[in-house]
Scaffold this motif. Structure first.
Motif, PDB file in Angstrom:
ATOM      1  N   SER A  65     -24.207  92.888   5.853  1.00  0.00           N
ATOM      2  CA  SER A  65     -25.363  93.714   6.247  1.00  0.00           C
ATOM      3  C   SER A  65     -25.012  95.206   6.184  1.00  0.00           C
ATOM      4  O   SER A  65     -25.858  96.036   5.818  1.00  0.00           O
ATOM      5  CB  SER A  65     -25.836  93.322   7.645  1.00  0.00           C
ATOM      6  OG  SER A  65     -24.757  93.400   8.543  1.00  0.00           O
ATOM      7  N   ASP A  66     -23.767  95.558   6.510  1.00  0.00           N
ATOM      8  CA  ASP A  66     -23.346  96.966   6.432  1.00  0.00           C
ATOM      9  C   ASP A  66     -23.210  97.432   4.982  1.00  0.00           C
ATOM     10  O   ASP A  66     -23.540  98.567   4.640  1.00  0.00           O
ATOM     11  CB  ASP A  66     -22.006  97.167   7.157  1.00  0.00           C
ATOM     12  CG  ASP A  66     -22.127  96.928   8.659  1.00  0.00           C
ATOM     13  OD1 ASP A  66     -23.247  97.027   9.194  1.00  0.00           O
ATOM     14  OD2 ASP A  66     -21.104  96.626   9.289  1.00  0.00           O
ATOM     15  N   LYS A 121     -26.643  97.996   3.664  1.00  0.00           N
ATOM     16  CA  LYS A 121     -27.206  99.218   4.235  1.00  0.00           C
ATOM     17  C   LYS A 121     -26.633 100.459   3.537  1.00  0.00           C
ATOM     18  O   LYS A 121     -27.358 101.393   3.171  1.00  0.00           O
ATOM     19  CB  LYS A 121     -26.889  99.259   5.733  1.00  0.00           C
ATOM     20  CG  LYS A 121     -27.755 100.184   6.522  1.00  0.00           C
ATOM     21  CD  LYS A 121     -27.544  99.960   8.024  1.00  0.00           C
ATOM     22  CE  LYS A 121     -27.525 101.305   8.714  1.00  0.00           C
ATOM     23  NZ  LYS A 121     -26.526 101.385   9.776  1.00  0.00           N
ATOM     24  N   LYS A 159     -28.039 100.790   0.105  1.00  0.00           N
ATOM     25  CA  LYS A 159     -29.429 101.242   0.157  1.00  0.00           C
ATOM     26  C   LYS A 159     -29.497 102.768   0.282  1.00  0.00           C
ATOM     27  O   LYS A 159     -30.355 103.418  -0.314  1.00  0.00           O
ATOM     28  CB  LYS A 159     -30.145 100.585   1.344  1.00  0.00           C
ATOM     29  CG  LYS A 159     -31.615 100.908   1.401  1.00  0.00           C
ATOM     30  CD  LYS A 159     -32.324 100.141   2.488  1.00  0.00           C
ATOM     31  CE  LYS A 159     -33.827 100.423   2.403  1.00  0.00           C
ATOM     32  NZ  LYS A 159     -34.565  99.659   3.394  1.00  0.00           N
ATOM     33  N   GLU A 160     -28.548 103.316   1.058  1.00  0.00           N
ATOM     34  CA  GLU A 160     -28.512 104.783   1.216  1.00  0.00           C
ATOM     35  C   GLU A 160     -28.071 105.470  -0.066  1.00  0.00           C
ATOM     36  O   GLU A 160     -28.493 106.565  -0.375  1.00  0.00           O
ATOM     37  CB  GLU A 160     -27.564 105.160   2.374  1.00  0.00           C
ATOM     38  CG  GLU A 160     -28.232 104.954   3.725  1.00  0.00           C
ATOM     39  CD  GLU A 160     -27.250 104.883   4.886  1.00  0.00           C
ATOM     40  OE1 GLU A 160     -26.075 105.272   4.719  1.00  0.00           O
ATOM     41  OE2 GLU A 160     -27.670 104.393   5.966  1.00  0.00           O
TER      42      GLU A 160
END
Ligand SMILES: Cc1cc2nc3c(=O)[nH]c(=O)nc-3n(C[C@H](O)[C@H](O)[C@H](O)COP(=O)(O)O)c2cc1C
Ligand SMILES: O=C(O)C(=O)c1ccccc1
Length: 377
Positions: free
Chosen positions: A22-23, A26, A29-30
């Motif tokens: 999940s990290d 994330k 995505k950034e």
């Protein structure tokens, strides 16, 4: 270095690299634009298949054994007549130029360094010859998307043989592209942007058949050739006759298709639902595994992909009978974040967590992992 050293090494203030999936997601995505990130992350349709992949893993729990001396771990596997130190493979992921300018050669170099087999996609940004040159000592498999003009398929297979690839992985779940709702939302098609040029533009049969040398003709021809809904087992049988390389089928979910694969002399099976990107509403890949393992009964290797995001997931897949697992999105995010080094970090973290988990579950080898007891909640 012991396993706990590795965990502790990751706990330091400067430049922490995301470990949890999940990290990673994330952070990617950034880093990425909305279009490419959506393309990589999303599933087809309403994403039921994508969710099923994760639910399938989370339904199973391990019943560990203790007091078994797990000080010596052997995590090696044999595939294509070779031995590899980990039960991991790189799943074929197309168009890596979208995540990083170094693209597929960066992934293949990571694969070479870690001795993990690398499956190169037909729809790569760089060609198979470029990848062979960048990572000559890697074990490379060529993932074939059948072309409507089948002379192109055979030309690519011949090139794979010449470029030192060890096997052909024929993907059977993508006779046309899935219904990718996120890409419509984002108005994004990497195919139309030319990210799949590598293998096609260096193919003599493909380029010869182009009406002219414009970019638009190349894009139209790739899209036209990828669409091949007429494909049947007869094509598989013909392919088998025309290459000396072992053939793996990727995308098997039904035990009857596994049976047909064996009857057609297939050399290996990849249980996969394409990471939830093709047909929506499909069984989780892990849930499809046990009945396929039963049919195959050890006659050919069974590899699983779709939703393998941690070392624990690797262990569960092996306990349900997989011989090895292939990793998709995690390494793609690693590539986006830090190129080759990012790919290496992601694969190493999954592997190290796997080793710790194997030992803590009371198993010392892949064979013992495959005997662990799981319960389904
Ligand atoms: C961005 C992206 C591109 C992909 N391209 C291909 C491809 O070209 N050929 C193929 O057989 N599978 C392709 N796949 C599917 C992967 O090989 C694999 O089945 C899937 O990613 C496994 O699921 P995971 O991402 O949950 O690990 C692609 C997957 C992603 C995420
Ligand atoms: O995006 C994908 O999952 C994929 O496999 C694919 C298939 C055809 C063209 C481009 C990508």
């Amino acid at each position: 270095m012991t396993n706990s050293d590795l965990l502790l090494q990751n706990i330091k203030a400067e430049k922490p690299f995301p470990i949890a999936f999940s990290d990673l997601e994330k952070a990617a995505k950034e880093k990425l634009e909305v279009g490419p990130f959506g393309y990589i992350q999303s599933g087809a349709g309403n994403e039921q298949t994508l969710r099923n992949n994760r639910t399938a893993f989370e339904k199973y729990s391990i019943t560990p054994r203790f007091l078994r001396d797990v000080s010596q771990l052997d995590t090696s596997i044999s595939l294509f007549g070779k031995t590899f130190p980990t039960p991991l493979l790189f799943a074929p992921v197309g168009m890596n130029g979208m995540e990083h300018p170094d693209g597929e050669p960066a992934v293949a170099k990571a694969a070479e360094k870690l001795s993990i087999p690398y499956i190169q996609s037909t729809v790569s940004t760089y060609s198979m010859e470029d990848v062979a040159k960048a990572a000559p000592n890697s074990t490379r498999l060529f993932q074939l998307y059948w072309s409507k003009n089948e002379d192109i398929s055979y030309s690519m297979v011949e090139r794979a043989e010449k470029a030192g690839f060890s096997a052909i992985v024929l993907t059977i779940d993508t006779v046309m592209l899935g219904w990718r709702t996120e890409d419509v939302r984002n108005q994004f098609s990497p195919l139309k942007l030319g990210f799949a040029k590598g293998n096609y533009m260096q193919d003599p049969v493909f380029t010869e058949a182009l009406p002219d040398d414009s970019f638009d003709s190349y894009v139209a021809s790739v899209i036209d050739n990828i669409y091949h809904p007429h494909m049947t087992w007869e094509h598989v049988a013909e392919l088998k006759m025309r290459t000396t390389l072992p053939i793996y089928l990727k995308g098997i979910l039904h035990p009857d298709d596994a049976q047909l694969a064996l009857e057609n002399g297939i050399d290996g099976i990849i249980v996969s639902n394409h990471g939830g990107r093709q047909l929506d509403g499909v069984i989780g890949s892990l849930d499809a595994l046990p009945s396929i393992v039963e049919v195959v009964a050890g006659r050919v290797p069974v590899i699983l992909d779709s939703g393998v995001y941690s070392g624990i997931d690797v262990l569960k897949a092996l306990a349900l009978g997989a011989d090895a697992v292939a990793i998709g999105r995690p390494f793609v995010y690693g590539l986006a974040l830090a190129g080759q080094a990012g790919v290496e970090q992601v694969m190493q973290n999954i592997y190290e967590e796997f080793k710790v988990s194997l030992a803590l579950a009371g198993a010392s080898s892949i064979a013992e992992a495959r005997k662990l007891q799981l319960v389904k909640a």
